[in-house]
Design an enzyme around this catalytic site. Structure first.
Site, PDB file in Angstrom:
ATOM      1  N   HIS A  66     -14.744  -9.629 -19.048  1.00 17.79           N
ATOM      2  CA  HIS A  66     -15.810 -10.628 -19.207  1.00 17.79           C
ATOM      3  C   HIS A  66     -16.680 -10.334 -20.434  1.00 17.79           C
ATOM      4  CE1 HIS A  66     -18.738  -8.282 -16.326  1.00 17.79           C
ATOM      5  NE2 HIS A  66     -19.155  -8.119 -17.575  1.00 17.79           N
ATOM      6  N   ASP A  99     -27.440 -13.331 -21.234  1.00 19.76           N
ATOM      7  CA  ASP A  99     -27.377 -13.653 -19.811  1.00 19.76           C
ATOM      8  C   ASP A  99     -28.581 -13.076 -19.078  1.00 19.76           C
ATOM      9  OD1 ASP A  99     -26.603 -11.007 -20.169  1.00 19.76           O
ATOM     10  OD2 ASP A  99     -24.562 -11.291 -19.475  1.00 19.76           O
ATOM     11  N   GLU A 111     -17.053 -14.522 -16.099  1.00 16.34           N
ATOM     12  CA  GLU A 111     -16.015 -13.820 -15.341  1.00 16.34           C
ATOM     13  C   GLU A 111     -14.647 -14.461 -15.609  1.00 16.34           C
ATOM     14  OE1 GLU A 111     -16.821 -11.058 -14.279  1.00 16.34           O
ATOM     15  OE2 GLU A 111     -18.193 -11.019 -12.572  1.00 16.34           O
TER      16      GLU A 111
END
Ligand code: GLP
Length: 263
Positions: free
Chosen positions: A141, A70, A146
């Protein structure tokens, strides 16, 4: 799913390093391997152990390509808390992995939606990820998926919960500096890796670990998607494993692992 409950965070770091090192050794020199790496505090001891083995024991990452999970949206190129900078600082600049072999979503792209699609394609092109390392948020998460994330989601833009922004504020000068948006591999993207390796330490993670491993398979606990994966390993210390109901069985299984049975 295999659950290893180990005495200390340092033990977890060694086992995680063992698994990552095994994925990059013992393959033909010309064969490339893609490792999926995570940022955050959970993998740091494993990265330090890999750096030590590179320095002292000749562990080589030649031919290894890295894909990150990410990235924050909107941090300028080179910002110390962009995950691309973090992985360089914590691991890749200390071993033989070139910057050009480290891939992350482009959080500086003028259109983050496009950047997310491009990153999904980049991961597909990089071939199957051999091992995807994962931390876990206190809310369950993985990556920045999320609670509520589709279990088959692909790489996309997500809006962080205020809880996650607060959790990550420790890395920034001011809490309001934590970006609201991120680009994250989806749960479906992560699940395409051949081996999922989740690690967590400390009491703060105990509830999330128990929900992921023993709770229902649900988008409300994104890490529970590991229950669907054919090869998932969870490496936790005593504190993070404290709420696992089957802890005694996991310990028993680990003690009686066959000598040639890998993680
Ligand atoms: C962060 C990252 C995740 C990480 C998790 C736990 O927000 N996006 O990839 O695994 O939260 O972080 P830490 O390891 O610092 O507890």
């Amino acid at each position: 799913m295999e659950v290893a409950i180990l005495p200390t965070p340092a033990d977890c770091g060694r086992v995680v390093a063992d698994i990552l090192a095994a994925a990059v050794t013992g393959r033909p020199a010309a064969q490339r391997t893609t490792l999926g790496l995570a940022t955050g505090s959970s993998p740091v001891l494993a990265y330090q152990e890999l750096i030590r083995r590179h320095r002292d024991e000749g562990l080589s990452f030649a031919g290894v390509r890295v894909v990150l999970l990410d990235e924050y949206v909107g941090l300028p190129d080179g910002h110390p808390e962009s995950y691309r900078s973090v992985i360089r600082r914590e691991l890749t600049s200390h071993v033989d992995i070139a910057d050009s072999d480290v891939h992350a979503p482009d959080g500086t792209h003028p259109d983050p939606l496009v950047a997310a699609q491009e990153y999904e394609l980049r991961i597909r092109d990089a071939g199957p990820v051999a091992v995807q390392l994962l931390g876990i948020g206190a809310n369950g998460h993985i990556g920045f998926n999320e609670p509520g994330s589709s279990l088959s989601s692909v790489t996309r833009v997500k809006t962080l919960t205020e809880e996650t922004r607060r959790d990550n504020a420790r890395f920034f000068e001011r809490p309001e500096d934590v970006p609201r948006h991120v680009i994250t591999q989806g749960l479906g993207t992560i699940s395409r890796a051949r081996h999922l390796l989740l690690t967590a330490t400390g009491t703060r993670k105990a509830a999330a670990v128990a929900a992921a491993v023993e709770g229902p398979l649900t988008a409300s606990c994104p890490a529970s998607v590991l229950q669907l994966h054919p090869h998932a390993t969870v490496v936790v210390d005593e504190e993070a494993g404290a709420e696992l109901e089957r802890a005694d069985y996991y310990r028993y299984t680990l003690q009686h692992k066959l000598s040639h049975q890998p993680y």
